[in-house]
Motif scaffolding. Structure first.
Motif, PDB file in Angstrom:
ATOM      1  N   LEU A   1     -53.123  30.368  18.867  1.00 39.69           N
ATOM      2  CA  LEU A   1     -54.186  30.766  17.620  1.00 39.69           C
ATOM      3  C   LEU A   1     -54.760  32.199  17.907  1.00 39.69           C
ATOM      4  O   LEU A   1     -55.286  32.556  17.363  1.00 39.69           O
ATOM      5  CB  LEU A   1     -55.071  29.192  17.839  1.00 39.69           C
ATOM      6  N   GLU A   2     -55.118  32.447  19.188  1.00 40.80           N
ATOM      7  CA  GLU A   2     -55.027  33.982  19.323  1.00 40.80           C
ATOM      8  C   GLU A   2     -55.050  35.052  18.770  1.00 40.80           C
ATOM      9  O   GLU A   2     -55.487  36.173  18.075  1.00 40.80           O
ATOM     10  CB  GLU A   2     -55.471  34.328  20.929  1.00 40.80           C
ATOM     11  N   ARG A   3     -53.339  34.755  18.414  1.00 38.39           N
ATOM     12  CA  ARG A   3     -52.897  35.825  17.694  1.00 38.39           C
ATOM     13  C   ARG A   3     -52.568  35.568  16.191  1.00 38.39           C
ATOM     14  O   ARG A   3     -51.720  35.743  15.513  1.00 38.39           O
ATOM     15  CB  ARG A   3     -51.525  36.001  18.545  1.00 38.39           C
ATOM     16  N   TRP A   4     -54.096  34.202  15.652  1.00 37.85           N
ATOM     17  CA  TRP A   4     -52.814  34.171  14.167  1.00 37.85           C
ATOM     18  C   TRP A   4     -53.288  35.482  14.102  1.00 37.85           C
ATOM     19  O   TRP A   4     -52.632  35.518  12.724  1.00 37.85           O
ATOM     20  CB  TRP A   4     -54.677  33.115  14.335  1.00 37.85           C
ATOM     21  N   PRO A   5     -54.238  36.721  13.156  1.00 38.04           N
ATOM     22  CA  PRO A   5     -53.602  37.686  12.596  1.00 38.04           C
ATOM     23  C   PRO A   5     -52.417  38.158  12.565  1.00 38.04           C
ATOM     24  O   PRO A   5     -52.242  38.493  11.832  1.00 38.04           O
ATOM     25  CB  PRO A   5     -54.691  39.021  12.630  1.00 38.04           C
ATOM     26  N   SER A   6     -51.437  37.956  13.876  1.00 39.38           N
ATOM     27  CA  SER A   6     -50.565  38.625  13.827  1.00 39.38           C
ATOM     28  C   SER A   6     -49.297  37.162  13.379  1.00 39.38           C
ATOM     29  O   SER A   6     -47.887  37.670  13.431  1.00 39.38           O
ATOM     30  CB  SER A   6     -49.961  39.670  14.894  1.00 39.38           C
ATOM     31  N   MET A   7     -49.728  35.537  13.204  1.00 42.45           N
ATOM     32  CA  MET A   7     -48.389  35.177  12.886  1.00 42.45           C
ATOM     33  C   MET A   7     -47.864  34.854  11.819  1.00 42.45           C
ATOM     34  O   MET A   7     -48.220  34.902  11.087  1.00 42.45           O
ATOM     35  CB  MET A   7     -49.662  33.865  13.575  1.00 42.45           C
ATOM     36  N   SER A   8     -46.150  34.311  12.510  1.00 44.71           N
ATOM     37  CA  SER A   8     -45.321  34.319  11.636  1.00 44.71           C
ATOM     38  C   SER A   8     -46.035  33.706  10.401  1.00 44.71           C
ATOM     39  O   SER A   8     -46.889  32.831  10.531  1.00 44.71           O
ATOM     40  CB  SER A   8     -44.330  34.086  12.089  1.00 44.71           C
ATOM     41  N   PRO A   9     -45.943  33.402   9.074  1.00 45.68           N
ATOM     42  CA  PRO A   9     -45.734  33.041   7.907  1.00 45.68           C
ATOM     43  C   PRO A   9     -45.054  31.279   8.411  1.00 45.68           C
ATOM     44  O   PRO A   9     -46.439  30.055   7.761  1.00 45.68           O
ATOM     45  CB  PRO A   9     -45.701  33.276   7.021  1.00 45.68           C
TER      46      PRO A   9
END
Length: 227
Positions: free
Chosen positions: A108-116
């Motif tokens: 979840l730390e990479r939510w901004p770059s996480m795929s849809p």
């Protein structure tokens, strides 16, 4: 028992032509596919079930009484408090759900770059963790690859309540659902079949013989699709 009941429901955004007009249907446990052309009113119908706005006329009943449906919108832009709590939960069901959908709380730390697609798996897993009686999904397989779709379908298959899914994914509709709601020209009709069988049936029935809220069981045998 989990159920959704519409009785003579009509709704319009303005005073224009109603999106749905005098609609009656009854859904019990299991998955129902909600289909129709773009702009027909599928998302609006989900919103009515969710209680986002009241109908203009008629009644909508959700059983068990007093327990609101859980709705997963099509877009998943922001991380929610519910997702964060689910990611940090260590009860057996939460651990099982995260494993079944290949989710790791540390990601979840990479939510901004996480795929849809990955965000969608987090959204639906969080919804399932609430153990709702009624679950509403809007295009759940958008942006999912084949592996993600398989994981999601397996998780949804075990859902014991009353579920309604809006989707253009015929594979999902045919494998997951046992009923089909079709919305067209303000009318909603219930077919006791998954998508392909229901589509064949509604194309077989002559338009002039289609009463409101027709179910596939009401179709004369001569008009039903052949096995």
């Amino acid at each position: 028992m989990s159920a959704i009941r519409f009785t003579n429901v009509s709704y319009a955004h303005t005073s224009a032509v109603p999106i749905i007009d005098d609609v009656t249907f009854d859904l019990g446990p299991g998955w129902t596919g909600l289909v129709g052309v773009n702009g027909a009113g599928k998302t609006t119908l989900l919103s009515l079930i969710a209680g986002a706005h009241p109908p203009d006329t008629g009644t909508i009943t959700i059983d068990p009484n007093g327990l609101p449906p859980v709705m997963c919108p099509q877009r998943v832009d922001d991380i929610t408090e519910d997702i964060l709590r689910f990611a940090e939960a260590w009860d057996r069901d939460a651990v099982r759900l995260r494993a079944s959908l290949a989710l790791d709380g540390g990601d979840l730390e990479r939510w901004p770059s996480m795929s849809p697609g990955e965000r969608k798996r987090w959204q639906i897993a969080t919804a399932l963790a609430k153990e709702p009686d009624v679950l509403l999904l809007d295009e759940p397989t958008n942006h999912l690859d084949a592996e993600g779709r398989g994981l999601l379908e397996a998780a949804l298959t075990s859902f014991p309540g009353c579920g309604v899914v809006v989707s253009h994914d015929r594979t999902l509709l045919n494998s997951l659902t046992t009923r089909t709601l079709r919305i067209a020209s303000g009318q909603v009709r219930l077919w006791s079949a998954s998508y392909d069988e229901a589509k064949e049936a509604w194309e077989e029935v002559p338009p002039w013989s289609r009463p409101k809220n027709l179910t596939i069981a009401a179709i004369p045998e001569t008009m039903r699709p052949t096995p």
